[in-house]
Design an enzyme around this catalytic site. Structure first.
Site, mmCIF file in Angstrom:
data_model
loop_
_atom_site.group_PDB
_atom_site.id
_atom_site.type_symbol
_atom_site.label_atom_id
_atom_site.label_comp_id
_atom_site.label_asym_id
_atom_site.label_seq_id
_atom_site.Cartn_x
_atom_site.Cartn_y
_atom_site.Cartn_z
ATOM 1 N N ASP A 51 2.401 4.757 -6.950
ATOM 2 C CA ASP A 51 0.666 4.994 -6.779
ATOM 3 C C ASP A 51 -0.231 4.409 -7.281
ATOM 4 O O ASP A 51 -1.148 4.873 -8.023
ATOM 5 C CB ASP A 51 0.933 6.151 -8.294
ATOM 6 C CG ASP A 51 1.728 6.979 -8.261
ATOM 7 O OD1 ASP A 51 1.914 7.796 -6.980
ATOM 8 O OD2 ASP A 51 2.508 7.138 -8.520
ATOM 9 N N LYS B 271 -1.709 3.001 -2.783
ATOM 10 C CA LYS B 271 -1.711 2.257 -1.416
ATOM 11 C C LYS B 271 -2.351 2.394 -0.402
ATOM 12 O O LYS B 271 -2.845 2.498 1.059
ATOM 13 C CB LYS B 271 -0.156 1.878 -1.905
ATOM 14 C CG LYS B 271 -0.012 1.096 -2.490
ATOM 15 C CD LYS B 271 1.845 0.802 -2.098
ATOM 16 C CE LYS B 271 2.488 2.030 -2.553
ATOM 17 N NZ LYS B 271 2.613 2.572 -3.918
ATOM 18 N N GLY C 152 3.767 9.726 -1.624
ATOM 19 C CA GLY C 152 2.850 10.495 -1.387
ATOM 20 C C GLY C 152 1.477 9.400 -1.083
ATOM 21 O O GLY C 152 0.791 9.175 -2.009
ATOM 22 N N HIS C 153 0.855 9.413 0.221
ATOM 23 C CA HIS C 153 -0.083 8.437 0.137
ATOM 24 C C HIS C 153 -1.359 8.918 0.591
ATOM 25 O O HIS C 153 -1.357 10.227 1.620
ATOM 26 C CB HIS C 153 0.110 7.561 1.104
ATOM 27 C CG HIS C 153 1.781 6.681 1.300
ATOM 28 N ND1 HIS C 153 1.791 5.480 1.854
ATOM 29 C CD2 HIS C 153 1.832 6.072 -0.333
ATOM 30 C CE1 HIS C 153 3.087 4.352 0.859
ATOM 31 N NE2 HIS C 153 2.969 5.264 -0.169
ATOM 32 N N THR C 154 -2.691 8.358 -0.544
ATOM 33 C CA THR C 154 -4.188 9.591 -0.366
ATOM 34 C C THR C 154 -4.737 8.875 0.531
ATOM 35 O O THR C 154 -4.938 8.126 0.434
ATOM 36 C CB THR C 154 -4.188 9.800 -2.001
ATOM 37 O OG1 THR C 154 -3.229 10.748 -2.355
ATOM 38 C CG2 THR C 154 -5.296 11.087 -1.635
ATOM 39 N N THR D 86 11.535 12.840 -7.437
ATOM 40 C CA THR D 86 10.846 14.281 -6.792
ATOM 41 C C THR D 86 12.262 14.833 -6.727
ATOM 42 O O THR D 86 11.296 16.067 -5.803
ATOM 43 C CB THR D 86 10.169 13.204 -5.762
ATOM 44 O OG1 THR D 86 11.271 12.634 -4.785
ATOM 45 C CG2 THR D 86 9.177 12.108 -6.239
ATOM 46 N N GLN E 93 5.884 3.355 -2.756
ATOM 47 C CA GLN E 93 6.408 3.140 -4.203
ATOM 48 C C GLN E 93 6.012 2.019 -4.661
ATOM 49 O O GLN E 93 5.442 1.767 -3.977
ATOM 50 C CB GLN E 93 8.019 3.505 -4.315
ATOM 51 C CG GLN E 93 9.057 5.000 -3.950
ATOM 52 C CD GLN E 93 8.844 5.368 -2.537
ATOM 53 O OE1 GLN E 93 9.611 5.097 -2.050
ATOM 54 N NE2 GLN E 93 8.388 6.451 -2.493
ATOM 55 N N LEU F 127 -10.861 0.366 -9.909
ATOM 56 C CA LEU F 127 -11.521 -0.041 -10.720
ATOM 57 C C LEU F 127 -12.392 0.774 -11.872
ATOM 58 O O LEU F 127 -12.704 0.460 -13.350
ATOM 59 C CB LEU F 127 -12.402 -1.589 -10.960
ATOM 60 C CG LEU F 127 -12.873 -2.012 -11.970
ATOM 61 C CD1 LEU F 127 -11.649 -3.385 -12.569
ATOM 62 C CD2 LEU F 127 -14.192 -3.590 -11.232
ATOM 63 N N ASP F 128 -13.176 1.069 -11.297
ATOM 64 C CA ASP F 128 -14.440 2.099 -11.820
ATOM 65 C C ASP F 128 -13.412 3.304 -13.029
ATOM 66 O O ASP F 128 -14.407 3.544 -13.590
ATOM 67 C CB ASP F 128 -14.817 3.800 -11.051
ATOM 68 C CG ASP F 128 -13.752 3.821 -10.238
ATOM 69 O OD1 ASP F 128 -12.834 2.975 -9.370
ATOM 70 O OD2 ASP F 128 -13.890 5.026 -9.604
#
Ligand code: IMP
Length: 433
Positions: A19, A22, A46-48, A135, A230, A338-339
């Site tokens: 998470d 990536k 789970g790649h958003t 999962t 992962q 970073l934000d």
């Protein structure tokens, strides 16, 4: 994006517990790639990725699939749940993203079956406080069968006789375990056989020897990007065992999981979050106290992309990432989110662990040390300014630059990308400072 941000054959890995963000970085690097390859894991990932004004969460297909014209490969090291595979293709089709002639599946990849999913659930249910927090996608039982020579590969499914014989043999074993150990009803051979025979015809156009495809692509000087799923500390060898996934999520997995020679890999880039998160059970020395945890979770929208579970959050752990730099041979890092730290007055970095009078400066393997170690922190002043609109390194607040430079110094690794939001444009490429 500067052309030299990545080399021709690049592996991208998560350097923490998954998470790390990536999906977004892969999506950016895909612009400079011809082929994007998944090499381990399965639909536990789970790649958003944002595509136009839509947000996609890809679990099994390589994130590059959203870019028309890019080829995508699911390598032999991936475990494939065919229901999830076709579901994802269908979701993409509904958004006019087509995969025909550009998605390739290894004939040596192993398949997830309904008994793998069930065993994952039953085993987790029985473990009580010792559970891993998986999962429940059947990933562990499928890799266990692979190692135990009880797996069924794509190539086995493609051959009707082999598949019938193999399923007969394997199901006898699985049903025996289900009945004798878990007192569960057995699976029906004919039901699984029918379901997977139906999948065979649909899967067949995607199947090939992906190791040949990749070797030829490399010879033809194509640009190949390996998409790790992962993170390094969930790697079955290098992670916080037993609280890990069952595959090699670190860079080594890209070799065994695709068949491309290690001699062809030119670089490994690590993705790190500006703080730390983890989903599921296991040690987490820098985990936040509850109030800070709730705040950062909210700011960072830290909820699992696959299971929706709230992610545990904590300070940046330099020991954890230093171990990833080492076992992956990271030459560059992409720092994400970073934000999320914009409003914190003080930001801590863990530089050592203290346990029973001993100071640890390298990430230990001992579960007891990890479970009870007291983190030793250095404190950095927060920048208390919004950063998500910034597009150049030199325009970042001085204190944010100082935080990042401190990480670079501790990890002896250069940061080449900083992400300050989920949009593609919310990215700073650092091409020399
Ligand atoms: P499994 O991969 O489902 O067996 O789960 C094993 C451990 O890895 C659990 O702690 C999961 O929460 C974690 N895990 C698996 N996939 C991911 C991922 O993509 N991101 C973060 N954690 C993951």
């Amino acid at each position: 994006m500067p052309k030299n941000i990545m080399k021709r054959t690049t592996i991208l890995v998560g350097a923490q517990w998954g998470d790390e963000g990536k999906g977004k970085i892969i999506d950016l690097l895909t612009e400079n790639s011809d082929i994007i390859v998944r090499y381990q894991g399965g639909n536990n990932a789970g790649h958003t990725v944002r595509y136009g004004d839509k947000k996609f969460i890809l679990h099994l297909l390589p994130s590059g699939i959203l870019h028309p014209g890019k080829k995508c490969v699911i390598g032999n090291g991936v475990v494939i749940d065919l229901e999830a595979f076709f579901h994802e293709i269908e979701i993409l089709r509904e958004s006019n993203v087509f995969v025909k002639n550009r998605l390739f599946v290894s004939d040596r990849a192993h398949l997830i079956f309904p008994y793998h999913r069930l065993l994952d659930q039953l085993r987790e249910g029985q473990k009580g406080s010792g559970k891993i927090g998986t999962t429940k996608r059947g990933i562990g039982p499928c890799y266990a069968d692979k190692a135990d020579r009880l797996g069924i590969r794509v190539a086995d499914l493609m051959n009707p006789k082999v598949f019938r014989d193999r399923l007969t043999y394997v199901l006898k074993e699985q049903n025996h375990i289900l009945q004798a150990v878990y007192r569960h009803q057995p699976f029906s051979f004919s039901k699984i056989h029918r379901e997977y025979t139906h999948y065979r015809d649909r899967l067949s156009p995607f199947v090939c020897s992906t190791e040949l495809l990749l070797a030829e692509a490399h010879r033809a000087k194509k640009r190949i990007l390996f998409e790790g799923a992962q993170g390094t500390h969930l790697d079955v060898d290098h992670g916080t065992y037993p609280y890990v996934t069952s595959s090699n999520a670190s860079a080594g997995g890209a070799i065994t999981g695709t068949g491309l020679s290690p001699a062809h890999i030119e670089e490994v880039i690590g993705v790190v979050k500006a703080y730390t998160t983890r989903v599921g059970e296991g040690p987490f020395p820098t985990e936040f106290p509850p109030a800070l945890m709730a705040m950062v979770r909210e700011l960072g929208e830290e909820f699992g992309a696959t299971t929706g579970r709230p992610r545990r959050c904590g300070w940046f752990d330099a020991l954890l990432v230093k171990h990833s730099v080492l076992v992956n041979g990271l030459s560059k890092m992409a720092v994400t989110k970073l934000d999320v730290l914009d409003t914190l007055p003080t930001i801590k970095i863990c530089v050592a662990y203290q346990y029973k009078g001993k100071q640890f400066r390298n990430f230990p393997a001992d579960q007891e040390v990890l479970a009870h170690a007291k983190p030793v922190y250095v404190e950095c002043p927060g920048w208390l300014e919004q950063t998500s609109h910034i597009r150049e390194w030199k325009k970042l607040p001085a204190k944010a630059k100082s935080y990042l430079t401190r990480l670079e110094d501790m990890l002896e690794t250069r940061i080449s990308i900083v992400s300050i939001g989920s949009e593609r444009l919310q990215t700073i490429f650092i091409d020399g400072k």
